[in-house]
Design a protein around this motif. Structure first.
Motif, short mmCIF file in Angstrom:
data_model
loop_
_atom_site.label_atom_id
_atom_site.label_comp_id
_atom_site.label_asym_id
_atom_site.label_seq_id
_atom_site.Cartn_x
_atom_site.Cartn_y
_atom_site.Cartn_z
N ASN A 62 -16.23 24.97 -13.62
CA ASN A 62 -15.38 25.71 -14.53
C ASN A 62 -15.38 24.74 -15.72
OD1 ASN A 62 -12.21 26.80 -15.53
ND2 ASN A 62 -14.09 27.73 -16.03
N ALA A 63 -16.04 25.00 -16.94
CA ALA A 63 -16.05 23.93 -18.14
C ALA A 63 -14.31 23.63 -18.45
CB ALA A 63 -16.61 24.59 -19.28
N LEU A 64 -14.65 22.51 -18.92
CA LEU A 64 -13.23 21.82 -19.42
C LEU A 64 -12.73 22.85 -20.65
CD1 LEU A 64 -11.10 19.25 -19.63
CD2 LEU A 64 -12.68 18.56 -21.46
N GLY A 65 -11.52 23.15 -20.66
CA GLY A 65 -11.05 24.01 -21.52
C GLY A 65 -10.95 25.31 -21.01
N GLY A 66 -11.69 25.83 -19.89
CA GLY A 66 -11.77 27.08 -19.14
C GLY A 66 -10.49 27.44 -18.49
N SER A 67 -10.40 28.81 -18.11
CA SER A 67 -9.35 29.06 -17.60
C SER A 67 -9.29 29.55 -15.98
CB SER A 67 -8.65 30.22 -18.32
OG SER A 67 -8.39 29.60 -19.67
N ASP A 68 -10.49 28.99 -15.39
CA ASP A 68 -10.61 29.44 -13.91
C ASP A 68 -10.45 28.32 -12.92
OD1 ASP A 68 -11.74 32.26 -13.67
OD2 ASP A 68 -12.78 31.49 -15.46
N GLY A 69 -9.69 27.54 -13.21
CA GLY A 69 -9.19 26.53 -12.44
C GLY A 69 -9.18 24.97 -12.86
N SER A 70 -9.85 24.78 -14.06
CA SER A 70 -9.94 23.67 -14.73
C SER A 70 -8.85 23.38 -15.74
CB SER A 70 -11.44 23.57 -15.35
OG SER A 70 -12.40 23.53 -14.60
#
Length: 288
Positions: free
Chosen positions: A80-88
Motif C-alpha cells: 500500500n503506497a506511502l500516503g495510502g489508507s490501507d495500513g500504510s
C-alpha cells in the motif's frame, strides 16, 4: 500468501519533512525463493493484489497460479503506497505531534517518496533485486521512478496507462464515495499524481528517460483521455531499450484492471525474453 506490516523507521521526504516510524502494508505471494515481481497499485487499489478465494485482490485475474504473472514461478510483492489508507502511513495514521489522525493534514508526499519507502521496505523483507516492476496510472508513475531511481534494480519495467508528466488528475478513477473521510484518505495520492514529472530536477523528460537502463514495455490503451496514446508512444521512443504496446479497448485506462486476455500474454512473454537475455549475457561473460 502472507500479508503484514513492514516497519522502515523514520523517512525524510523530498519536502524535508520527517515522517517517524513509517510503515507499509504489504502482500506477498508465490515462492519465496523465486525471482521477485513488484506490483504497484493504482489510485483506488491497495496492497491486496491477489487476495483470497473469498476476497480476490484487484489484480487476481492477472497474478496467481498459472496466470500471466505466475506465482508458481515468481514471488509477487505489493505495498500500500506511502500516503495510502490501507495500513500504510498516511491520512488515517495518528500524528504523533497531536495524538489525532492526520487526515487532510498529512504531509505532501511525491511519487519519489513512495518509491524510496518501497525500496526500504523491500530491503527489510530481504529482497535486493527485482525481476520486474509493473503498475498502471499511479502505479505506472511509480514504475517509471523505480527505473530512474534504481536503474540497476530490475530486469524489466511495465508502465501502463502513464505519461512522463502529469496533467491535473482531478477525480480520475472515481475513487470517492459520499463521505468526506473517503476524500481525505485519497488527498496525498492525488497530490502526488498531480506533481508527477520524471524530468523534474533531471534536465527534462528526455534526459530523464535515458537514465532508465532496464527493458521497458510501455502499455497504452485506446480511448484513454487521461493518458493519451500519442504521448506514451513518443515517450517510449525516448527510452533506450523499450517497446510500445497499444491495446485496443473501449474502456481507456481502466483496461489495465480488466481485459487481461488482450495483454496478459505480453507480460508473460516479455519477462521470459528478459530472463533469456540475462542468462545469455551471463553465459557470454563467463566464457570470456
Amino acid at each position: 500468501m502472507e500479508t503484514g506490516i513492514v516497519e522502515i523507521g523514520h523517512l525524510v521526504l523530498e519536502s524535508g519533512v520527517v515522517l517517524v516510524n513509517v510503515q507499509l502494508a504489504y502482500e506477498r505471494t508465490g515462492r519465496l525463493d523465486a525471482p521477485h515481481v513488484l506490483v504497484c497499485h493504482a489510485l483506488t487499489g491497495s496492497h491486496v493484489t491477489v487476495g483470497t478465494d473469498d476476497y480476490p485482490g484487484w489484480w487476481s485475474g492477472l497474478v496467481g497460479k498459472g496466470k500471466s504473472i505466475d506465482t508458481n514461478e515468481l514471488s509477487v510483492i505489493s505495498f500500500n503506497a506511502l500516503g495510502g489508507s490501507d495500513g500504510s502511513t498516511g491520512p488515517l495514521t495518528v500524528n504523533p505531534d497531536t495524538g489525532e489522525l492526520y487526515r487532510n493534514l498529512f504531509p505532501e508526499v511525491t511519487i519519489r517518496d513512495m518509491v524510496h519507502a518501497e525500496r526500504r521496505a523491500l530491503t527489510v523483507l530481504g529482497v535486493n533485486r527485482l525481476r520486474a516492476v509493473i503498475g498502471g496510472s499511479l502505479g505506472g508513475m511509480r514504475v517509471l521512478e523505480w527505473g530512474i531511481m534504481y536503474p540497476e534494480g530490475m530486469d524489466i519495467l511495465f508502465p501502463m496507462a502513464v505519461t512522463p508528466q502529469s496533467t491535473k488528475i482531478g477525480n480520475m478513477e472515481s475513487p470517492f464515495g459520499n463521505s468526506r473521510n473517503d476524500m481525505e484518505s485519497f488527498y496525498p495520492l492525488i497530490r502526488a499524481m498531480n506533481t508527477h514529472d520524471i524530468g523534474r530536477g533531471r534536465g527534462g523528460v528526455e534526459l530523464a528517460s535515458r537514465l532508465i537502463s532496464a527493458k521497458v514495455v510501455a502499455f497504452a490503451f485506446t480511448h484513454d483521455p487521461m493518458f493519451p496514446t500519442d504521448e506514451i508512444r513518443t515517450f517510449a521512443y525516448m527510452i533506450p531499450n523499450s517497446i510500445y504496446c497499444l491495446v485496443n479497448t473501449k474502456h481507456g485506462y481502466e483496461s489495465f484492471l480488466t481485459e487481461f486476455e488482450k495483454w496478459g500474454l505480453i507480460i508473460k512473454q516479455s519477462m521470459e525474453v528478459a530472463l533469456w537475455r540475462q542468462s545469455k549475457s551471463l553465459y557470454l561473460a563467463s566464457a570470456l
